[in-house]
Design an enzyme around this catalytic site. Structure first.
Site, PDB file in Angstrom:
ATOM      1  N   LYS A 195     -39.971  65.655 -24.977  1.00  0.00           N
ATOM      2  CA  LYS A 195     -39.486  64.645 -24.017  1.00  0.00           C
ATOM      3  C   LYS A 195     -38.994  63.438 -24.807  1.00  0.00           C
ATOM      4  CE  LYS A 195     -38.765  64.159 -19.675  1.00  0.00           C
ATOM      5  NZ  LYS A 195     -37.951  65.139 -18.946  1.00  0.00           N
ATOM      6  N   SER A 388     -35.256  68.213 -15.831  1.00  0.00           N
ATOM      7  CA  SER A 388     -36.391  67.370 -15.496  1.00  0.00           C
ATOM      8  C   SER A 388     -36.521  67.264 -13.976  1.00  0.00           C
ATOM      9  CB  SER A 388     -36.242  66.000 -16.156  1.00  0.00           C
ATOM     10  OG  SER A 388     -37.508  65.429 -16.351  1.00  0.00           O
TER      11      SER A 388
END
Length: 588
Positions: A195, A388
């Site tokens: 991430k 996401s």
């Protein structure tokens, strides 16, 4: 007396300025209304016409209904563009339209992502089954332009033009040094080593994890790019790789020598060829129709009792209403709910083009998909990016369709809490003081560093949200949580890999997803309804005119640096836990 006249003239000036502003607004409204009426008119297509396909204009998910788009108004969009939905329908209709003899493709620098471009390419390949010709001409072909043009029967380049063919690159911008100079500390909490949205603010180069995933997905995008061109141009993929790797296309003649183009010609020569293809003599003018005008003749067909709803989820995800370019959880969930409660709607396709955003807003939309799936089929179609939060809202669908070059996955969450204490106190001399009734009453304050206890609380919250994210994906994809976690951690995948690891079901187009929804609903004739309703252009213009004017002048002032400004602005504006793409993906 002097003051009297001073105030009198000031009032008169204000009055006249107000009249001028009102007059301008009225003119804009009237011209916009006339333009809007003109947009609704169908277009007559003469026999032996050439369909002019301008693919440099913005290709959005839906055609903008903005009557001010082409007017010289500060803050309005320069071009309205065309929606992918209308573009695909128009090309499909032209295939069987006897009045359309060929397509003239004009593209220099397309304004669309590679998955969108692949949709258009495939529609053009299908058009060629009619044995009608596609002629492409440009003075300059960027790589994206050539990707589209490669489907043409004949590709022509201006004798003094250029063809870009050099391979893909992806560059990230890091702000750590800048933040240190101004005295800002970016406090980061995240779940997932991949991430990497936070990395530009805490590192000065890519982490090993991020470099690994960027290398993989850029390589995957490039492989699709080369494979598709190789098939269309009948050139071996390895040969194309070598041509790009060694930068062999430097002069227009190089493009011809390596069979990347079919000829070096000027525009007048192209027009003569189009006359011959369309059955016009040299003394006659070419009959042509622009794709934007031709798309106005698009009509829906099918049994009105059987309907399929397409829900467009386009842009970053946030709470509230959003707009046509931003996914608002209230607006999208309301549209899904409306389609679910309509008995005439037999299935739903959710069309996702989003890098993610608010984790909470994503969950609100996910919940509506789950409820709907219990009553009727739900198929997800992913566009250029569904990552996401964008993946979150589609993971519960019965089936997920992607393009090979769709960017998806990125199952992870993060939080960014800036600490401005050094900037405010040591640089500007500003200090803060106050009282609180509990030790965590000012948690998330940005005028001091977080305490260990605050970090522990926020990390626990992120872990909870990530666990919920993984659980939702696991349930939707019928996989174990452990497996989803192993391919999660914020890792970005391209469409081909997503299918292989089970994050998606099929490589397929937008229309493939709609047809799959019809099959699952066991209907043959159907009408497609689009949700949510496009926002009224006049209301949108009036509501957003101030922001648009500010954006216009900021772009003029910053030029190419506007993207950096946008990235910094997004970070400062991002509140709450984010489920967002790990970086801005710009392929050059």
């Amino acid at each position: 007396m002097k003051d009297f006249f001073k105030y009198l003239f000031a009032s008169m000036l204000g009055f006249f300025l107000s009249l001028v502003v009102i007059f301008i607004i009225v003119i804009v409204i009237v011209v916009g209304a006339i333009s809007s009426l003109d947009d609704d008119k169908t277009v007559s297509v003469a026999s032996n016409s050439v369909l002019f396909l301008n693919l440099d204009q913005p290709i959005t998910e839906r055609t903008p209904k903005n009557p001010f788009g082409n007017l010289p108004i500060v803050g309005s969009d320069e071009k309205n563009g065309i929606g992918l939905n209308d573009l695909l329908r128009a090309i499909k209709r032209a295939k069987n339209d006897d009045n359309i003899k060929c397509i003239y493709l004009n593209v220099t620098s397309p304004n669309a992502g590679y998955a969108t471009m692949r949709e258009v390419r495939n529609a053009l390949i299908d058009f060629k089954k009619s044995h009608k010709k596609i002629i492409s001409y440009s003075e300059v072909y960027t790589q994206g332009a050539y990707y589209l043009a490669s489907v043409a029967d004949k590709i022509y380049l201006n004798p003094e033009g250029s063809l870009e063919f050099k391979g893909f690159s992806s560059e990230l911008t890091f702000f750590k040094g800048t933040l240190e100079k101004v005295g800002v500390e970016m406090q980061v909490i995240r779940v997932g080593n991949y991430k990497s949205a936070v990395e530009p603010f805490i590192l000065d180069k890519m982490s090993d994890y991020n470099r690994k995933q960027v290398t993989a997905y850029v390589g995957g995008l490039y492989n699709t790019f080369l494979t598709d061109i190789a098939k269309s141009r009948d050139i071996k993929r390895d040969s194309l790789y070598t041509i790009a790797d060694q930068y062999r296309i430097q002069q227009p003649q190089d493009a011809l020598n390596y069979k990347m183009v079919d000829g070096l010609k000027y525009k007048d020569q192209i027009l003569e060829e189009l006359k011959g293809i369309s059955g016009r003599t040299k003394s006659e003018n070419i009959r042509s129709v622009d794709i934007n005008d031709y798309s106005k003749n698009n009509t829906t067909s099918g049994d009105s009792k059987n309907k399929i709803a397409v829900i467009y989820a386009n842009g970053e995800i946030s709470g509230g209403e959003g707009n046509d370019n931003q996914i608002g959880s209230e607006r999208i969930s309301r549209a899904i709910r409306k389609a679910r409660l309509d008995d005439d709607i037999k299935a739903i396709v959710i069309r996702v083009n989003s890098p993610g955003g608010s984790a909470l807003a994503s969950d609100v939309i996910w919940r509506e998909i789950v409820l709907t799936k219990k009553e009727k089929p739900v198929i997800a179609s992913f566009g250029d990016v569904a990552a996401s939060g964008g993946y979150y809202i589609g993971c519960a669908a019965d089936s997920i369709f992607v393009q090979p070059n769709t960017i998806t996955g990125s199952i992870g969450v993060f939080g960014l809490i800036p600490n401005f204490q050094n900037l405010m106190t040591n640089k500007l001399g500003i200090t803060f003081d106050g009282v609180k009734t509990g030790q965590y009453a000012d948690i998330m304050a940005t005028n001091r560093p977080m305490t260990a206890g605050e970090k522990f609380i926020i990390q626990n919250e992120l872990n909870r949200i990530y666990s919920g994210f993984v659980s939702r994906v696991a349930n939707g994809r019928k996989k174990s949580k452990a497996y989803i976690d192993s391919i999660g951690g914020g890792h970005v995948w391209i469409g081909t890999d997503a299918v292989q690891i089970g994050l998606a079901d099929r490589i397929g187009s937008f229309n493939d997803a709609i047809n799959a929804a019809a099959r699952k609903a066991k209907i043959k004739d159907f009408q497609v309804l689009e949700y949510p309703d496009v926002i009224d252009p006049l209301k949108s213009f009036m509501d957003e005119s101030t922001d648009k004017i500010k954006t216009y002048y900021t772009k003029q002032e910053l030029g190419d640096n506007y993207m950096l400004y946008q990235q910094m602005k997004k970070v400062i504006a991002s509140s709450g836990i984010q489920a967002r793409m790990p970086f801005e993906a710009v392929i050059k």
